[in-house]
Design a protein around this motif. Structure first.
Motif, PDB file in Angstrom:
ATOM      1  N   ARG A  57       4.093  16.115   0.095  1.00 22.95           N
ATOM      2  CA  ARG A  57       4.308  15.551   0.426  1.00 22.95           C
ATOM      3  C   ARG A  57       3.675  13.999   0.175  1.00 22.95           C
ATOM      4  O   ARG A  57       2.736  14.061  -1.011  1.00 22.95           O
ATOM      5  CB  ARG A  57       3.731  15.297   1.934  1.00 22.95           C
ATOM      6  CG  ARG A  57       3.674  17.475   2.575  1.00 22.95           C
ATOM      7  CD  ARG A  57       5.256  16.822   3.125  1.00 22.95           C
ATOM      8  NE  ARG A  57       5.820  18.098   4.230  1.00 22.95           N
ATOM      9  CZ  ARG A  57       6.137  18.519   4.253  1.00 22.95           C
ATOM     10  NH1 ARG A  57       6.833  18.604   2.938  1.00 22.95           N
ATOM     11  NH2 ARG A  57       6.939  19.515   4.978  1.00 22.95           N
ATOM     12  N   HIS A 100       0.518  12.653   0.604  1.00 24.05           N
ATOM     13  CA  HIS A 100      -0.855  12.960   0.187  1.00 24.05           C
ATOM     14  C   HIS A 100      -0.776  13.742  -0.793  1.00 24.05           C
ATOM     15  O   HIS A 100      -2.197  13.760  -1.373  1.00 24.05           O
ATOM     16  CB  HIS A 100      -1.330  13.912   1.553  1.00 24.05           C
ATOM     17  CG  HIS A 100      -1.317  15.342   1.616  1.00 24.05           C
ATOM     18  ND1 HIS A 100      -0.128  15.523   2.824  1.00 24.05           N
ATOM     19  CD2 HIS A 100      -1.847  16.016   1.297  1.00 24.05           C
ATOM     20  CE1 HIS A 100      -0.205  16.688   2.883  1.00 24.05           C
ATOM     21  NE2 HIS A 100      -0.373  16.755   1.574  1.00 24.05           N
ATOM     22  N   ASP A 129       0.999  -1.303   0.028  1.00 26.11           N
ATOM     23  CA  ASP A 129      -0.309  -0.442   0.119  1.00 26.11           C
ATOM     24  C   ASP A 129       1.070   1.691   0.190  1.00 26.11           C
ATOM     25  O   ASP A 129       1.845   1.560   1.091  1.00 26.11           O
ATOM     26  CB  ASP A 129      -0.729  -0.297   1.072  1.00 26.11           C
ATOM     27  CG  ASP A 129      -1.796   0.815   1.315  1.00 26.11           C
ATOM     28  OD1 ASP A 129      -1.670   2.079   0.540  1.00 26.11           O
ATOM     29  OD2 ASP A 129      -2.901   1.342   2.394  1.00 26.11           O
ATOM     30  N   ARG A 149       9.848  17.909  -3.015  1.00 27.06           N
ATOM     31  CA  ARG A 149       9.553  18.594  -1.914  1.00 27.06           C
ATOM     32  C   ARG A 149       7.987  18.373  -1.696  1.00 27.06           C
ATOM     33  O   ARG A 149       7.482  18.597  -0.390  1.00 27.06           O
ATOM     34  CB  ARG A 149       9.414  20.004  -2.325  1.00 27.06           C
ATOM     35  CG  ARG A 149      11.187  20.313  -1.667  1.00 27.06           C
ATOM     36  CD  ARG A 149      11.410  21.944  -1.894  1.00 27.06           C
ATOM     37  NE  ARG A 149      10.654  22.961  -2.874  1.00 27.06           N
ATOM     38  CZ  ARG A 149      11.843  23.251  -4.295  1.00 27.06           C
ATOM     39  NH1 ARG A 149      12.983  22.643  -4.312  1.00 27.06           N
ATOM     40  NH2 ARG A 149      11.242  23.590  -4.782  1.00 27.06           N
ATOM     41  N   LEU A 177       8.028   4.572  -3.634  1.00 28.51           N
ATOM     42  CA  LEU A 177       8.785   3.868  -3.022  1.00 28.51           C
ATOM     43  C   LEU A 177      10.202   3.332  -3.610  1.00 28.51           C
ATOM     44  O   LEU A 177      10.906   2.750  -3.129  1.00 28.51           O
ATOM     45  CB  LEU A 177       7.639   2.577  -2.696  1.00 28.51           C
ATOM     46  CG  LEU A 177       7.263   2.956  -1.121  1.00 28.51           C
ATOM     47  CD1 LEU A 177       6.292   1.791  -1.458  1.00 28.51           C
ATOM     48  CD2 LEU A 177       8.136   2.610  -0.186  1.00 28.51           C
ATOM     49  N   GLN A 228      12.631  11.706   2.608  1.00 19.38           N
ATOM     50  CA  GLN A 228      13.059  10.379   2.650  1.00 19.38           C
ATOM     51  C   GLN A 228      13.625   9.262   2.521  1.00 19.38           C
ATOM     52  O   GLN A 228      14.275   8.524   2.610  1.00 19.38           O
ATOM     53  CB  GLN A 228      11.158   9.984   3.326  1.00 19.38           C
ATOM     54  CG  GLN A 228       9.866  10.636   4.054  1.00 19.38           C
ATOM     55  CD  GLN A 228       8.756  10.332   3.156  1.00 19.38           C
ATOM     56  OE1 GLN A 228       8.442   8.793   3.813  1.00 19.38           O
ATOM     57  NE2 GLN A 228       7.388  10.907   3.809  1.00 19.38           N
ATOM     58  N   SER A 247      -0.187   4.289   2.685  1.00 14.07           N
ATOM     59  CA  SER A 247       0.165   3.940   3.980  1.00 14.07           C
ATOM     60  C   SER A 247       1.313   3.668   4.420  1.00 14.07           C
ATOM     61  O   SER A 247       2.517   3.446   5.671  1.00 14.07           O
ATOM     62  CB  SER A 247      -0.450   3.189   4.844  1.00 14.07           C
ATOM     63  OG  SER A 247      -0.511   2.089   4.086  1.00 14.07           O
ATOM     64  N   SER A 248       2.612   2.946   2.906  1.00 19.57           N
ATOM     65  CA  SER A 248       3.612   3.244   3.267  1.00 19.57           C
ATOM     66  C   SER A 248       4.767   4.451   3.471  1.00 19.57           C
ATOM     67  O   SER A 248       6.143   3.387   3.819  1.00 19.57           O
ATOM     68  CB  SER A 248       4.759   1.898   2.315  1.00 19.57           C
ATOM     69  OG  SER A 248       3.137   1.032   2.718  1.00 19.57           O
ATOM     70  N   LEU A 249       4.671   5.702   2.978  1.00 20.29           N
ATOM     71  CA  LEU A 249       5.328   6.767   2.828  1.00 20.29           C
ATOM     72  C   LEU A 249       4.719   7.535   4.504  1.00 20.29           C
ATOM     73  O   LEU A 249       3.871   7.620   5.005  1.00 20.29           O
ATOM     74  CB  LEU A 249       4.987   7.856   2.403  1.00 20.29           C
ATOM     75  CG  LEU A 249       6.071   6.905   0.714  1.00 20.29           C
ATOM     76  CD1 LEU A 249       5.206   7.743  -0.413  1.00 20.29           C
ATOM     77  CD2 LEU A 249       7.473   6.803   1.275  1.00 20.29           C
ATOM     78  N   ASP A 250       5.851   8.046   5.384  1.00 21.67           N
ATOM     79  CA  ASP A 250       5.629   9.180   6.260  1.00 21.67           C
ATOM     80  C   ASP A 250       4.472   9.950   5.566  1.00 21.67           C
ATOM     81  O   ASP A 250       4.950  10.929   5.078  1.00 21.67           O
ATOM     82  CB  ASP A 250       7.376   9.833   6.845  1.00 21.67           C
ATOM     83  CG  ASP A 250       6.706   9.962   8.044  1.00 21.67           C
ATOM     84  OD1 ASP A 250       5.664  10.835   8.615  1.00 21.67           O
ATOM     85  OD2 ASP A 250       7.559  10.564   8.806  1.00 21.67           O
ATOM     86  N   PRO A 251       3.934   9.923   6.346  1.00 23.31           N
ATOM     87  CA  PRO A 251       2.930  11.600   5.731  1.00 23.31           C
ATOM     88  C   PRO A 251       3.151  12.447   6.443  1.00 23.31           C
ATOM     89  O   PRO A 251       3.125  14.171   5.695  1.00 23.31           O
ATOM     90  CB  PRO A 251       1.375  10.848   6.628  1.00 23.31           C
ATOM     91  CG  PRO A 251       2.135  10.168   7.989  1.00 23.31           C
ATOM     92  CD  PRO A 251       2.864   9.828   7.544  1.00 23.31           C
ATOM     93  N   TYR A 252       4.176  12.648   7.020  1.00 23.51           N
ATOM     94  CA  TYR A 252       4.174  14.540   7.725  1.00 23.51           C
ATOM     95  C   TYR A 252       5.986  14.938   6.791  1.00 23.51           C
ATOM     96  O   TYR A 252       5.876  15.893   7.660  1.00 23.51           O
ATOM     97  CB  TYR A 252       4.260  14.217   9.327  1.00 23.51           C
ATOM     98  CG  TYR A 252       3.656  13.611  10.282  1.00 23.51           C
ATOM     99  CD1 TYR A 252       2.396  14.083  10.407  1.00 23.51           C
ATOM    100  CD2 TYR A 252       3.938  12.378  10.396  1.00 23.51           C
ATOM    101  CE1 TYR A 252       1.057  13.791  10.588  1.00 23.51           C
ATOM    102  CE2 TYR A 252       2.649  11.941  11.162  1.00 23.51           C
ATOM    103  CZ  TYR A 252       1.264  12.543  10.668  1.00 23.51           C
ATOM    104  OH  TYR A 252       0.319  12.689  12.051  1.00 23.51           O
ATOM    105  N   GLN A 253       6.713  14.155   6.499  1.00 21.89           N
ATOM    106  CA  GLN A 253       8.016  14.199   5.909  1.00 21.89           C
ATOM    107  C   GLN A 253       7.658  14.391   4.303  1.00 21.89           C
ATOM    108  O   GLN A 253       7.011  13.563   3.590  1.00 21.89           O
ATOM    109  CB  GLN A 253       8.974  12.881   6.211  1.00 21.89           C
ATOM    110  CG  GLN A 253       9.625  13.909   7.475  1.00 21.89           C
ATOM    111  CD  GLN A 253      10.495  12.755   7.815  1.00 21.89           C
ATOM    112  OE1 GLN A 253      10.937  12.774   7.203  1.00 21.89           O
ATOM    113  NE2 GLN A 253      10.089  12.844   9.461  1.00 21.89           N
TER     114      GLN A 253
END
Lengths: 329, 564
Positions: free
Chosen positions: B161, B163, B107, B159, B174, B121, B110-116
């Motif tokens: 995010r 989303h 998926d 740069r 990924l 990353q 959900s497999s990446l950090d949503p905040y960075q």
């Protein structure tokens, strides 16, 4: 982001307006006649009638409320029978007890309360979030149990017990610190901090338990998320996983809770202020409630409400800064 | 880099046990992988296929030692590029992860950090495996990797995010993270399952390119034989934690030895297969549902999104209308409007001549029973705190026409009708498999005796063999009860198996519509042609049941197996 902020501020104004209506109803719901209360116990009926007229209590309710709002925004001139006194812009009326403007009373008391609340917040965030992180990192170990016990003990002890014990140990026995007496920050920053250290600690010990638990559970929840698995699969160490990725995800609930707590505390931490003799809002409202000094009560409740609302706006903005998706919702 | 003489991956006697609750072996303990052995030569590509629960992902996780610290008990040896993954200390293992063997997950949302930022990353992982790289150099490397995997305007998009990326772009990101560390092995766990066919096609092509370019080995875990067929040289078929069959791709697909492999291959829906038997259309049946110019917009102002834009559709008694399209094409919104779970923004909706598009309250409730829906995710569309019998009985109670005894009796009948044990009335959803739960969902939809059932991706969360059984059940129910079905799916092959007529949607509009076989055999719209071309191809089905999906004898046999 600007639109988001604007919406929040507008929403906050609506909340404050609603609060002012609710609070204003206190004048009518509170037992006793405001005019008699304002005039004092030894007034004869004619004097009471005169005061009632001066206070505008003969006007219809909505007119009185309009006056109340008007004096908040534009100030208000009172006729005292002999002359006219001016009450400057954010006018919340005058105290029944000593006839001083409520605004001045609150402004006098604000520095002590703000100092106490902000300092305690810094301490409880350090203690609580630190303890929570530690127990999330060392889950299942002796460290976690120890932290949990300490923090629970702090939360389970009432603040006047913790405070008294702190006073006894650090001031009476060890004599490391002076018995606290409030020194304004503007006068002597160093003395300000030393004198506030114990009150801060007493409040922080009480509050940090919540934060430790919240931080621990949200960090653990974040650690179970798929993106943490990704970084684990790329060789990122557990420490970096928690500090760089999980903590960030765990912050929003901590920020939200801080906002609520800080807001409440800006309305005065009564027990702590009384125990340590701090001349803050908490003391003011205790006195005002005891003497049914309605204008003071109303003023303090409004200021407290504003503080809570402001703190929450701040929290929303911080949340939007840490998580850009929040501003889109 | 490690010089190697032996295989890149060698797994011997790998067994993974998940202990039950509180570490108790008796309480729900599961042996996910059971004595698995295989090797992979440097640069080779192996596909691990099997149904959910076959242990394929668990085995893949073991390659990177990802079971460490989870409580799972792992025995046997796993060697990757010469390192014993089981025995390695934490530091060695961290170096292996990402540096030697990188992983791509199912998926991408959900497999990446949503905040960075995505670039940060990738840079973080790169710096970890290339100590001494400056922040700036790592950023540049991340941009280069994003560029390599086909992210347009990579320097700017680095740069963003997660989303702000589409599903396909996230999966590319990924893969870029994996590529940035130049691993010798890529482990991909269902990398395209969450993606649309056209996007899947491009991602698989990217993986092939990267492999040619860098010579890295690939372990591709998938439930989709079609995906595996186009990407690997060797297949390993797993069932219940064991390897059932293993061998070079073509021979295995053309002449599978293990009966289970044959079953699996036979169950795969094929887009070239016609629907049998052809629907009898002696007299034109009654028009049940007629939608004209349906519109639906979500949000307002600048953020408004038009989900459905001027769609007209008729559904006749007893027929199946298939709706296909990629995610975001508006097919689910359309389906929900047809049963009035969503209010149409504009347009007219008639059921048997009555305008139901604006009905409210009691009048709307009166027609609700006739229009039912089966949802995509059987796990979340059933209340986990109510027994399955209660869930089926609820619509009957809502109708308020039967006594309590009759309601329970009818609910049990319905459970039996969809192939479940009526005595399972008091059991809870978590005690059932995905396919069984979907049967409960179908029984619940049948309870108010509907005329039309809208099935929104009813089988996309299920394995191929279970898919075939559920599709067969729907066809059987349709025949026996004379139901009209609206079948929404992104899988073109499944839709072909069930549909009389087909509607192809894109960006909220209908791009093509017609009899199913005509649309599949002679697609007129370029978009439909693109969709069909992107379906991963399998060699023709081996000897065996020609039509596994519909009520053939073999289908029935499989069905009995699952219910037992």
């Amino acid at each position: 982001m600007t639109g988001y902020l604007l919406r929040r501020v507008l929403g906050a104004l609506v909340v404050l307006l609603a609060l002012s209506v609710l609070v204003y109803a206190l004048f009518y719901l509170a037992p006793g006649d405001p005019a008699r209360l304002a005039c004092g116990p030894r007034c004869n009926p004619e004097q009471i009638a005169q005061v009632r007229d001066q206070l505008g209590l003969n006007d219809p309710v909505h007119v009185q409320y309009a006056h109340f709002l008007q004096s908040l925004v534009a100030g208000h001139d009172y006729s005292t029978g002999t002359g006219v006194q001016h009450c400057a812009a954010p006018c919340l009326g005058r105290s029944y007890q000593n006839d001083l403007p409520v605004t001045d009373l609150i402004v006098q008391r604000l520095p002590a309360t703000v100092s106490l609340a902000l300092g305690a917040m810094v301490l409880w965030l350090l203690l609580g979030v630190g303890a929570g992180l530690l127990s999330a990192l060392r889950r299942g170990g002796i460290t976690e149990r120890l932290v949990t016990w300490l923090v629970l003990a702090g939360a389970a002890t009432p603040v006047f017990i913790t405070g008294l014990m702190l006073l006894m140990v650090f001031c009476a026995q060890l004599e490391w610190l002076p018995f606290p007496s409030y020194v304004p920050l503007t006068e002597d920053p160093e003395q300000w901090a030393w004198n506030l250290l114990l009150p801060w600690l007493a409040l922080a010990l009480l509050e940090s338990a919540k934060y430790a638990r919240l931080t621990r559970s949200s960090v653990l929840e974040a650690l179970a998320e798929d993106h943490i698995r990704t970084f684990r699969a790329y060789g990122v160490s557990e420490r970096s996983l928690v500090l760089r990725h999980a903590l960030r995800a765990a912050l929003p609930p901590v920020i939200a809770l801080t906002a609520v707590d800080l807001g409440t505390m800006l309305g005065g931490a009564m027990l702590t202020e009384t125990l340590f003799g701090l001349p803050g809002i908490g003391q003011l409202i205790v006195q005002a409630t005891r003497t049914v000094d309605l204008p003071v009560v109303v003023g303090v409740v409004l200021v407290t409400g504003a503080a809570v609302v402001l703190a929450n706006i701040l929290a929303d903005v911080l949340h939007a800064v840490t998580d850009r998706r929040a501003a889109l919702r | 880099m490690t010089t190697m003489t032996g295989p890149l991956v060698s797994v011997e006697g790998l067994t993974v046990d998940f202990p039950g609750r509180d570490g108790d072996v008796r309480d729900g303990a599961v042996r996910a992988v059971d004595g698995l052995s295989f090797t992979l030569a440097p640069g080779a590509a192996l596909g691990i296929v099997g149904e959910s629960g076959s242990g394929k992902s668990t085995a893949a996780y073991a390659l990177l030692g990802l079971h460490r610290g989870t409580g799972a008990q792992v025995t046997g040896t796993v060697r990757v590029a010469g390192h014993d993954v089981q025995a390695a200390d934490d530091a060695t293992l961290r170096k292996l992860r990402g540096g030697t063997a990188a992983m791509v997950f199912q998926d991408p949302l959900s497999s990446l950090d949503p905040y960075q930022a995505i670039g940060d990353q990738i840079a973080e992982v790169h710096r970890l495996h290339r100590p001494g790289t400056t922040r700036r150099a790592a950023r540049a490397r991340a941009v280069a990797a994003l560029d390599r995997v086909g992210i347009p305007d990579a320097a700017r998009r680095a740069r963003s995010r997660p989303h702000e990326f589409s599903g396909g772009m996230r999966q590319r990101a990924l893969i870029a993270m994996a590529v940035a560390c130049e691993p010798q092995l890529l482990v991909a766990d269902e990398p395209t399952t969450a993606l649309d066919v056209t996007v899947q096609d491009r991602i698989l092509a990217l993986l092939r390119e990267l492999r040619e370019e860098t010579g890295m080995g690939l372990v591709l875990v998938t439930h989709d034989l079609g995906v595996a067929a186009g990407s690997v040289d060797e297949l390993l078929v797993m069932k219940d934690g064991r390897a059932v069959e293993r061998g070079p791709l073509r021979p295995l697909l053309h002449a599978p030895r293990a009966p289970y492999t044959r079953e699996l291959l036979a169950a795969v829906p094929r887009v070239e297969e016609r629907r049998t038997p052809p629907a009898p259309a002696a007299t034109a049946p009654e028009v049940l549902l007629e939608a004209t110019g349906l519109h639906r917009t979500f949000g307002r102002g600048r953020h408004a999104v038009t989900a459905v834009d001027d769609v007209s559709l008729t559904v006749r008694a007893g027929e199946t209308v298939g709706i296909v399209g990629e995610s975001g094409s508006g097919k689910t919104t359309l389906g929900r409007m047809l049963v009035r779970l969503l209010d149409p923004g504009a347009g007219e909706l008639r059921y048997r001549g009555q305008d139901i598009g604006r009905l409210r309250g009691r009048d709307l409730r009166a027609v609700r029973g006739d229009l039912q829906m089966v949802f995509q995710d059987p796990a979340s569309s059933l209340n986990p705190r109510r027994s399955i019998g209660e869930s089926v009985a609820d619509p009957l109670r809502a109708a308020g026409r039967l006594t309590e005894n009759r309601i329970i009796g009818r609910a049990k009948e319905l459970l039996e009708r969809v192939g479940l044990d009526p005595d399972a009335y008091h059991r809870y959803p978590h005690e059932f498999s995905g396919g069984q739960r979907q049967r409960v969902g179908i029984a619940r939809a049948l309870a108010p005796e509907p005329r039309i059932v809208v099935c929104d991706e009813p089988v996309s969360a299920l394995d191929v063999t279970t898919q075939a059984q559920v599709v067969a059940l729907l066809a059987e129910l349709q025949r026996d009860l004379g139901l009209a079905l609206v079948f929404i799916a992104h899988d073109l092959a499944v839709v072909r198996q069930v549909s009389d007529r087909l509607v192809v949607m894109r960006h909220g509009r209908v791009v093509e519509e017609g009899p199913a076989d005509e649309v599949y055999d002679h697609p007129r719209d370029p978009y439909t042609r693109g969709l069909l071309a992107a379906v991963p191809a399998l060699p023709p089905a081996p000897a065996g049941p020609a039509d596994p999906g519909l009520a053939g004898p073999a289908g029935a046999a499989v069905r009995r197996n699952a219910v037992a």
